[in-house]
Design an enzyme around this catalytic site. Sequence first.
Site, short mmCIF file in Angstrom:
data_model
loop_
_atom_site.label_atom_id
_atom_site.label_comp_id
_atom_site.label_asym_id
_atom_site.label_seq_id
_atom_site.Cartn_x
_atom_site.Cartn_y
_atom_site.Cartn_z
CD GLN A 1 -2.65 1.40 2.46
OE1 GLN A 1 -2.08 1.85 3.45
NE2 GLN A 1 -3.94 1.09 2.46
CE1 TYR B 1 -2.53 9.21 7.61
CE2 TYR B 1 -3.71 7.36 6.63
CZ TYR B 1 -3.12 7.96 7.73
OH TYR B 1 -3.15 7.33 8.96
NE ARG C 1 -8.25 -0.72 3.40
CZ ARG C 1 -8.28 -0.65 4.73
NH1 ARG C 1 -7.71 0.35 5.36
NH2 ARG C 1 -8.88 -1.60 5.44
N GLY D 1 -8.36 -7.21 9.53
CA GLY D 1 -7.27 -6.39 10.03
C GLY D 1 -6.75 -6.88 11.36
NE ARG D 2 -7.67 -2.36 16.11
CZ ARG D 2 -8.09 -1.53 17.06
NH1 ARG D 2 -8.89 -1.99 18.03
NH2 ARG D 2 -7.72 -0.27 17.06
#
Length: 367
Positions: free
Chosen positions: A99, A181, A228, A318-319
């Site tokens: 990414q 971002y 994404r 994810g986590r």
Amino acid sequence: MNPALFEPAQLGHLTLKNRIVMAPMTRSRATGANTANALMARYYAQRAGAGLIIAEGTSPSANGLGYARMPGLFTADHVAGWKQVTDAVHAEGGKIVVQLMHAGRVGHQANLPENGELLSPGASPAPGEIHTDAHGMQAPGMPRAMDDSDIAAAVAEFARSAALAMEAGFDGVELHGGGGYLIESFFNAHINQRTDAYGGSSAARNRFVLEVVDAVAGAIGASRLGIRFTPHCAANGALPFDGMDAQFIALARQLSDRGLMYLHLADYAAMGLPALPASLREAMRAAFDGPLLFAGGFDSSRAQRALATGDADFISFGRPFIANPDLVARLQAGIALNSPDFSTLYTPGERGYTDYPISQQSLMEAV
């Protein structure tokens, strides 16, 4: 026939061993000139049971290294460091894309190299605080408003970094278009107050992301490029605005025309953040004629249902991957999951990174 979570699947040019994706997650282990290392190679190789790994947000520029120990991909040393990672993942039969994430205004000068500076569509700082190894928690720094030459340079940096990703052995590239971002800061009307060709209308605010997409696709091919988004997440000041959903849908349609590898949407409601409206996800899926990856606090049963109903083609976790290197095996066999140690999410070293146990049942089934 409904797609099955644990069966092989095709994603563009890649044949994946299942439809489980390891989502990109900042882990802050790139000590030493923001360079990927052997510890990171071990971490990702441990999790190569995923059909696809999306490596953590990696800056295409010295200006994008907003977080402490964030990896970069813009020097020969960065390529060599990441080559350790891709080789290790491939040796375990996995696939991995990187990414590319330019942090933009979300950062602090203490986290940047000597030649780096915070950049943004305008001269307004991100809200909140950010960790620095040198000074602890600090308010984000004041960015410099980008002029046309800065924008052109940033677009070129994304394209060059994508080309370096191919040298490093990655199977593709994902652009981070969320999180507040740099890419989303141009998209977002609260952050982007420009009145030139890059602001003032939804089409103008979409211009930067489309220029980045076109430049990266020109460097590596659109079939190796995913993107994404985190709509409605409101991270780092990227708050919802009037017409935002329509702008996202129009962008999804424009990206579809470019033949990208995939569209990746994230819903952070499970983490206590604003939810991604189902209506927007469905509209973006309809507008994008390609595979959809969806992240949203899934367990195995919810993931299977999302595939069966056509809500997504691949499911991002994810986590759960943080504390469960053997997550795929655990999900398939119904084995209880380890819980992550949140105090070590962003600390250097192997503790809370490569030392989570693999279940005995997973080990026996792997023999």
